[in-house]
Design an enzyme around this catalytic site. Structure first.
Site, PDB file in Angstrom:
ATOM      1  N   LYS A   8       0.722  -1.219  -0.059  1.00 39.79           N
ATOM      2  CA  LYS A   8       0.062   0.021   0.015  1.00 39.79           C
ATOM      3  C   LYS A   8       0.936   1.219   0.046  1.00 39.79           C
ATOM      4  O   LYS A   8       1.904   1.307   0.490  1.00 39.79           O
ATOM      5  CB  LYS A   8      -0.849   0.135   1.253  1.00 39.79           C
ATOM      6  CG  LYS A   8      -0.321   0.094   2.593  1.00 39.79           C
ATOM      7  CD  LYS A   8       0.135   1.484   3.242  1.00 39.79           C
ATOM      8  CE  LYS A   8       0.705   1.419   4.344  1.00 39.79           C
ATOM      9  NZ  LYS A   8       1.608   2.697   4.495  1.00 39.79           N
ATOM     10  N   ASP A 138      -3.256  -2.232   9.262  1.00 37.48           N
ATOM     11  CA  ASP A 138      -3.222  -2.114   7.762  1.00 37.48           C
ATOM     12  C   ASP A 138      -3.699  -3.347   7.420  1.00 37.48           C
ATOM     13  O   ASP A 138      -3.540  -3.456   6.004  1.00 37.48           O
ATOM     14  CB  ASP A 138      -1.567  -2.025   7.189  1.00 37.48           C
ATOM     15  CG  ASP A 138      -1.229  -0.553   7.717  1.00 37.48           C
ATOM     16  OD1 ASP A 138      -1.964   0.412   7.447  1.00 37.48           O
ATOM     17  OD2 ASP A 138       0.068  -0.160   7.969  1.00 37.48           O
TER      18      ASP A 138
HETATM   19  P1  ATP Z   1       4.573  -1.203   9.472  1.00 35.83           P
HETATM   20  O1  ATP Z   1       3.382  -2.296   9.029  1.00 35.83           O
HETATM   21  O2  ATP Z   1       4.970  -1.226  10.982  1.00 35.83           O
HETATM   22  O3  ATP Z   1       4.179   0.320   9.102  1.00 35.83           O
HETATM   23  P2  ATP Z   1       6.247  -1.672   7.259  1.00 35.83           P
HETATM   24  O4  ATP Z   1       5.454  -1.393   6.337  1.00 35.83           O
HETATM   25  O5  ATP Z   1       7.407  -0.197   7.285  1.00 35.83           O
HETATM   26  O6  ATP Z   1       5.785  -1.725   8.625  1.00 35.83           O
HETATM   27  P3  ATP Z   1       7.162  -4.474   7.228  1.00 35.83           P
HETATM   28  O7  ATP Z   1       7.846  -4.812   6.043  1.00 35.83           O
HETATM   29  O8  ATP Z   1       5.743  -4.786   7.424  1.00 35.83           O
HETATM   30  O9  ATP Z   1       7.256  -2.755   7.317  1.00 35.83           O
HETATM   31  O10 ATP Z   1       7.964  -5.130   8.453  1.00 35.83           O
HETATM   32  C1  ATP Z   1       7.973  -4.172   9.546  1.00 35.83           C
HETATM   33  C2  ATP Z   1       8.514  -5.243  10.618  1.00 35.83           C
HETATM   34  O11 ATP Z   1       7.776  -6.448  10.817  1.00 35.83           O
HETATM   35  C3  ATP Z   1       9.883  -5.963  10.015  1.00 35.83           C
HETATM   36  O12 ATP Z   1      11.157  -5.151  10.560  1.00 35.83           O
HETATM   37  C4  ATP Z   1       9.872  -7.489  10.646  1.00 35.83           C
HETATM   38  O13 ATP Z   1      10.664  -7.391  11.900  1.00 35.83           O
HETATM   39  C5  ATP Z   1       8.205  -7.722  11.415  1.00 35.83           C
HETATM   40  N1  ATP Z   1       7.815  -8.710  10.309  1.00 35.83           N
HETATM   41  C6  ATP Z   1       7.193  -9.771  10.506  1.00 35.83           C
HETATM   42  N2  ATP Z   1       6.383 -10.472   9.783  1.00 35.83           N
HETATM   43  C7  ATP Z   1       7.021 -10.141   8.745  1.00 35.83           C
HETATM   44  C8  ATP Z   1       6.864 -10.204   7.196  1.00 35.83           C
HETATM   45  N3  ATP Z   1       5.902 -11.296   6.814  1.00 35.83           N
HETATM   46  N4  ATP Z   1       7.156  -9.721   6.308  1.00 35.83           N
HETATM   47  C9  ATP Z   1       8.013  -8.430   6.766  1.00 35.83           C
HETATM   48  N5  ATP Z   1       8.151  -8.086   7.892  1.00 35.83           N
HETATM   49  C10 ATP Z   1       7.741  -8.622   8.970  1.00 35.83           C
END
Ligand code: ATP
Length: 300
Positions: A8, A138
């Protein structure tokens, strides 16, 4: 059984004053874009999770245990439906890790629909949306996809009227940014100031309804941009670089550090992408939005 779910971006991310429980009220306009993670689930003798990805991704950051967002989703669905079977989960990632594009939430949404199909549950949509809201703010949008508005913590998502397609150039960063760290910086920036409650942006919604790309370009807004730039000053140069390359608008995606640039067509996006790719091979791509939310892609 395989399901995909999209990244997103927030075309508008209005952030309100921190509440007593530590959360910030949001008013946001989401769009799902064509950068997808695929989650494959199989019957297995023991629970297991593996991750692959071809892009510039920090796969080491992804937990391979019950903290993984896809595992949490599978466990919650199993628990609520009395499923006792074990499952092997494989995640093929395209969405940058800790990139502000809700990749973990996409994996949770994809795991929900994949496991629902694997276990033959045929859960009503409403039930999956409730589980999604429990898993994270989200996750409901990753199920719904398209373009949608959300308020509060982002858990109740209302699809928005949008005309046509939107072409984006996505520029990844080598290192992720922690979402809590960016919110903490937001609180530091606004310490002692009166932060107003966030509103949904009428002018931006009208630009989406009429597909007025020029207008949309200037109306893109993210209240987390300033705190993210304070933590990562070079993001300011990336955003300015996209505008200098001819993009109609530049935006930090969620809490960053991924930056996205609105273009007038696929051809225009490819031109902007070529300019931005110089010196950054592999970190730039062109995608279309809006795309559908999590859905089963392959059975068997
Ligand atoms: P947020 O959802 O907090 O805004 P983001 O979109 O910046 O985060 P994500 O890629 O969702 O980032 O990852 C945030 C953290 O979640 C990662 O650093 C990791 O430690 C954890 N995590 C847990 N499961 C997953 C997954 N399936 N994919 C990516 N990260 C994961």
């Amino acid at each position: 059984m395989s399901a995909s779910a999209p990244a997103k971006i927030n075309l508008h991310l209005g952030v309100g004053p921190v509440r007593a429980d530590g959360f910030h009220p949001l008013a946001t306009v989401y769009q799902a874009i064509g950068l997808l993670d695929e989650v494959t689930v199989r019957h297995a003798p023991a629970n297991d999770v593996t991750v692959t990805g071809q892009r510039r991704l920090d796969l080491d950051e992804i937990p391979l245990d019950a903290r993984n967002a896809a595992v949490r989703a599978a466990m919650l669905l199993a628990e609520r439906n009395g499923v006792e079977e074990q499952v092997a989960i494989h995640i093929d990632k395209q969405i940058p890790v800790a990139g502000g594009m809700a990749g973990g939430s996409a994996d949770a949404a994809a795991a929900l629909v994949a496991c629902d199909a694997l276990w033959g549950l045929s859960s009503p949509r409403e039930e999956l949306l409730e589980l999604a809201a429990e898993l994270g703010s989200d996750v409901p949008f990753a199920l719904v996809g398209g373009t949608a508005i959300a308020t509060g913590r982002g858990e109740s998502v209302v699809p928005a009227m949008v005309l046509g397609e939107y072409w984006w150039v996505v520029v990844e960063s080598a290192d992720g940014l922690s979402t809590p760290a960016v919110y903490h910086e937001f609180d530091t920036v606004y310490a002692g100031q009166r932060v107003s409650q966030p509103d949904l942006p009428d002018a931006l919604m009208e630009a989406l309804r009429s597909h007025d790309l020029e207008r949309l370009g200037v109306l893109l807004r993210n209240d987390l941009e300033e705190p993210a730039i304070r933590l990562r000053p070079e993001l300011d140069d990336v955003l300015a670089g996209g505008i200098a390359a001819g993009a109609l608008g530049a935006l930090l995606s969620g809490s960053g550090p991924t930056c996205v640039f609105l273009c007038s067509s696929r051809t225009h996006a490819e031109q902007v992408s070529t300019v931005l790719s110089e010196g950054e091979p592999g970190a730039v791509c062109v995608v279309r939005g809006p795309v559908p939310g999590a859905r089963v892609e392959r059975m068997g």
